[in-house]
Design a protein around this motif. Structure first.
Motif, PDB file in Angstrom:
ATOM      1  N   ALA A  10       0.766  -1.260   0.151  1.00 14.81           N
ATOM      2  CA  ALA A  10       0.079  -0.014   0.140  1.00 14.81           C
ATOM      3  C   ALA A  10       0.798   1.310  -0.105  1.00 14.81           C
ATOM      4  N   LEU A  11       2.215   1.190   0.343  1.00 12.65           N
ATOM      5  CA  LEU A  11       2.982   2.184   0.242  1.00 12.65           C
ATOM      6  C   LEU A  11       3.208   2.904  -0.938  1.00 12.65           C
ATOM      7  N   PRO A  12       2.837   4.184  -1.115  1.00 16.28           N
ATOM      8  CA  PRO A  12       3.437   4.986  -2.514  1.00 16.28           C
ATOM      9  C   PRO A  12       4.795   4.889  -2.703  1.00 16.28           C
ATOM     10  N   LYS A  13       5.168   4.324  -3.769  1.00 10.85           N
ATOM     11  CA  LYS A  13       6.678   4.052  -4.133  1.00 10.85           C
ATOM     12  C   LYS A  13       7.025   4.808  -5.515  1.00 10.85           C
ATOM     13  N   ALA A  14       8.341   4.736  -5.717  1.00 13.54           N
ATOM     14  CA  ALA A  14       8.865   4.585  -7.183  1.00 13.54           C
ATOM     15  C   ALA A  14       9.248   3.464  -7.684  1.00 13.54           C
ATOM     16  N   GLU A  15       9.282   3.369  -9.141  1.00 12.39           N
ATOM     17  CA  GLU A  15      10.113   2.159  -9.776  1.00 12.39           C
ATOM     18  C   GLU A  15      11.462   2.741 -10.359  1.00 12.39           C
ATOM     19  N   LEU A  16      12.420   2.301 -10.290  1.00 14.96           N
ATOM     20  CA  LEU A  16      13.713   2.735 -10.707  1.00 14.96           C
ATOM     21  C   LEU A  16      14.372   1.995 -11.592  1.00 14.96           C
ATOM     22  N   HIS A  17      14.096   0.651 -11.526  1.00 19.14           N
ATOM     23  CA  HIS A  17      14.845  -0.365 -12.506  1.00 19.14           C
ATOM     24  C   HIS A  17      13.673  -1.311 -13.286  1.00 19.14           C
ATOM     25  N   LEU A  18      12.957  -0.801 -14.207  1.00 15.66           N
ATOM     26  CA  LEU A  18      12.209  -1.563 -14.995  1.00 15.66           C
ATOM     27  C   LEU A  18      12.689  -1.482 -16.508  1.00 15.66           C
ATOM     28  N   HIS A  19      12.872  -2.666 -17.249  1.00 13.85           N
ATOM     29  CA  HIS A  19      13.060  -2.897 -18.521  1.00 13.85           C
ATOM     30  C   HIS A  19      11.695  -2.880 -19.294  1.00 13.85           C
ATOM     31  N   HIS A  95       5.714   7.014  -9.643  1.00  9.60           N
ATOM     32  CA  HIS A  95       6.648   7.301 -10.551  1.00  9.60           C
ATOM     33  C   HIS A  95       7.406   6.185 -10.956  1.00  9.60           C
ATOM     34  N   ALA A  96       7.985   6.373 -12.226  1.00  8.84           N
ATOM     35  CA  ALA A  96       8.878   5.228 -12.665  1.00  8.84           C
ATOM     36  C   ALA A  96       9.711   5.683 -13.581  1.00  8.84           C
ATOM     37  N   GLU A  97      10.875   4.983 -13.608  1.00  7.15           N
ATOM     38  CA  GLU A  97      12.057   5.711 -14.366  1.00  7.15           C
ATOM     39  C   GLU A  97      12.434   4.277 -15.213  1.00  7.15           C
ATOM     40  N   ILE A  98      12.267   4.342 -16.609  1.00 10.84           N
ATOM     41  CA  ILE A  98      11.886   3.295 -17.410  1.00 10.84           C
ATOM     42  C   ILE A  98      12.847   2.958 -18.318  1.00 10.84           C
ATOM     43  N   PHE A  99      13.661   2.009 -18.426  1.00 16.23           N
ATOM     44  CA  PHE A  99      14.734   1.538 -19.148  1.00 16.23           C
ATOM     45  C   PHE A  99      14.241   1.218 -20.521  1.00 16.23           C
ATOM     46  N   LEU A 267      20.528  -3.043   3.710  1.00 14.16           N
ATOM     47  CA  LEU A 267      19.986  -1.973   4.953  1.00 14.16           C
ATOM     48  C   LEU A 267      20.831  -1.877   6.204  1.00 14.16           C
ATOM     49  N   ASP A 268      21.228  -2.823   6.793  1.00 13.70           N
ATOM     50  CA  ASP A 268      22.069  -2.880   8.022  1.00 13.70           C
ATOM     51  C   ASP A 268      23.493  -2.134   7.516  1.00 13.70           C
ATOM     52  N   ALA A 269      23.942  -2.182   6.313  1.00 15.92           N
ATOM     53  CA  ALA A 269      25.142  -1.516   5.949  1.00 15.92           C
ATOM     54  C   ALA A 269      24.864  -0.003   5.592  1.00 15.92           C
ATOM     55  N   GLY A 270      23.596   0.397   5.735  1.00 16.62           N
ATOM     56  CA  GLY A 270      23.321   1.600   5.430  1.00 16.62           C
ATOM     57  C   GLY A 270      23.204   2.050   4.047  1.00 16.62           C
ATOM     58  N   LEU A 271      23.050   0.985   3.047  1.00 14.20           N
ATOM     59  CA  LEU A 271      22.982   1.362   1.713  1.00 14.20           C
ATOM     60  C   LEU A 271      21.578   2.098   1.512  1.00 14.20           C
ATOM     61  N   ARG A 272      21.506   2.968   0.666  1.00 16.81           N
ATOM     62  CA  ARG A 272      19.975   3.106  -0.160  1.00 16.81           C
ATOM     63  C   ARG A 272      19.270   2.222  -1.149  1.00 16.81           C
ATOM     64  N   ALA A 273      19.028   1.164  -0.767  1.00 15.89           N
ATOM     65  CA  ALA A 273      18.569   0.096  -1.284  1.00 15.89           C
ATOM     66  C   ALA A 273      17.007   0.493  -1.870  1.00 15.89           C
ATOM     67  N   THR A 274      16.564   0.208  -2.843  1.00 14.98           N
ATOM     68  CA  THR A 274      15.200   0.062  -3.433  1.00 14.98           C
ATOM     69  C   THR A 274      14.706  -1.200  -3.880  1.00 14.98           C
ATOM     70  N   VAL A 275      13.381  -1.179  -4.024  1.00 13.82           N
ATOM     71  CA  VAL A 275      13.008  -2.564  -4.513  1.00 13.82           C
ATOM     72  C   VAL A 275      12.342  -2.403  -6.037  1.00 13.82           C
ATOM     73  N   ASN A 276      12.655  -3.236  -6.898  1.00 16.07           N
ATOM     74  CA  ASN A 276      12.301  -3.077  -8.299  1.00 16.07           C
ATOM     75  C   ASN A 276      11.901  -4.394  -8.793  1.00 16.07           C
ATOM     76  N   SER A 277      11.336  -4.258 -10.196  1.00 16.68           N
ATOM     77  CA  SER A 277      10.762  -5.529 -10.894  1.00 16.68           C
ATOM     78  C   SER A 277      11.667  -6.023 -11.871  1.00 16.68           C
ATOM     79  N   ASP A 278      12.736  -5.216 -12.442  1.00 17.17           N
ATOM     80  CA  ASP A 278      13.455  -5.518 -13.476  1.00 17.17           C
ATOM     81  C   ASP A 278      12.704  -6.003 -14.742  1.00 17.17           C
ATOM     82  N   ASP A 279      12.386  -7.150 -14.956  1.00 12.75           N
ATOM     83  CA  ASP A 279      11.955  -7.764 -16.252  1.00 12.75           C
ATOM     84  C   ASP A 279      10.455  -8.525 -15.659  1.00 12.75           C
TER      85      ASP A 279
END
Length: 343
Positions: A10-19, A95-99, A267-279
């Motif tokens: 339900a969370l609003p989100k962006a997708e940044l890795h989508l072919h 919002h989606a940033e699309i390859f 996440l524990d390492a402090g990386l700015r990770a995101t979740v995406n669907s790829d293909d």
């Protein structure tokens, strides 16, 4: 009672890795083949889905390029983009940033303008219908040579007002980022953002190259960066966004199981990770399917999913005020959902 998986969805989100070519569902593939008079080597939708039983990147790419052959006209690309955006909007993607891979199409004789005009019109129609915004990122096929990449960049120049960035995808192993350092420098001179696939199947050195030789603004995948503590610390320190694709990682055997996925460590390492669907048509689902798979693994908490959604907006190529508006909506959604969550 709302489950953790439903909370995350339900969370609003962006997708940044989508072919976008990787969102071609078998049903649409059949429809476009019929419309364009193309004979497929598969007799049914079920046969196509059965062919998706691959276990490595190259096997996937082979069927991926075959499927893309049904895309011939501006309307085909319009329909492809609209179909993806409709599914994304249903998954609370704002919002989606699309390859897109122009070489996959221009090498078949499809004009660059046909591709980008069709994608743009489909995404504009989706914005008007669903309110989802988008950006297009031109990806270079790394298994081809530098000259082909430069030719593609040249072909893109009339359309730069519709292209936010340049990316690097296709077969990673044996095609290091340094191969395209001059292309990315030229793209930077044109004002394009830079992203690159690195550290999926390739070694941590490919991530170093992407950072130092391509001067990327965002890292696609990046899983294997965790093998190098110095590299991991740098990514965290520089707040480099990683566009992680859990179901893709599972399908391509980058991870043995979702329980073994490195998202928790990221996440524990402090990386700015995101979740995406790829293909998503090939890898088992769209962005909320990835969120739900992570929720089912038991690794993450409600706060982790809020962080992942927040990271997706922070990593987007959007103006600060637009990002702030998305984050305000995210905070309001969390406040509304809070108190109705069970793990």
């Amino acid at each position: 009672m709302t489950t953790l998986a439903d909370f995350a969805a339900a969370l609003p989100k962006a997708e940044l890795h989508l072919h976008i070519e990787g969102s071609l569902e078998p049903e649409l593939m059949f429809a476009l083949a019929q419309r364009n008079g193309i004979a497929l080597s598969y007799a049914s939708v079920e046969e196509i889905r059965a062919a998706y039983n691959f276990t490595r990147l190259q096997d996937f790419l082979d069927i991926y390029y075959q499927g893309a052959d049904v895309l011939r006209t501006r309307q085909d690309f319009h329909d492809l983009a609209f179909a993806y955006a409709e599914r994304a909007a249903a998954d609370s993607v704002r919002h989606a940033e699309i390859f897109f891979d122009p070489q996959t199409h221009t090498d078949r004789g499809i004009d660059f303008g046909v591709v980008i005009e069709g994608l743009h019109s489909g995404l504009e129609a989706a914005r008007e219908r669903f309110g989802i915004t988008s950006r297009l990122i031109l990806c270079i096929l790394r298994h081809l040579d530098e000259a082909a990449a430069f030719a593609t960049l040249e072909a893109a120049k009339p359309w730069l007002n519709r292209i936010a960035g340049i990316g690097l995808d296709s077969s990673e192993v044996g095609h290091p980022p340094e191969k395209f350092a001059r292309v990315f420098a030229a793209a930077a001179d044109l004002g394009l953002k830079r992203v690159a696939h690195a550290g999926e199947e390739g070694p941590p050195d490919y991530v170093w190259q992407a950072l130092d030789l391509l001067a990327i603004d965002r890292l696609d995948h990046g899983n294997r960066a965790l093998e190098d503590p110095v590299l991991t610390a740098r990514l965290a320190r520089e707040a480099m966004t990683l566009t992680v694709c859990p179901l893709s990682n599972l399908k391509l055997c980058v991870v043995e199981s979702m329980d073994a996925h490195p998202m928790r460590r990221m996440l524990d390492a402090g990386l700015r990770a995101t979740v995406n669907s790829d293909d998503p048509a090939y890898f088992g689902g769209y962005v909320n399917d990835n969120y739900r798979a992570l929720a089912a693994s038991g690794q993450l908490t409600q706060a982790d999913f809020v962080t992942l959604a927040r990271n997706s907006f922070l990593g987007a190529f959007l103006p600060d005020e637009t990002i702030a508006a998305h984050l305000a909506e995210l905070d309001a959604t969390v406040a509304r959902l809070n108190g109705d969550v069970s793990a």
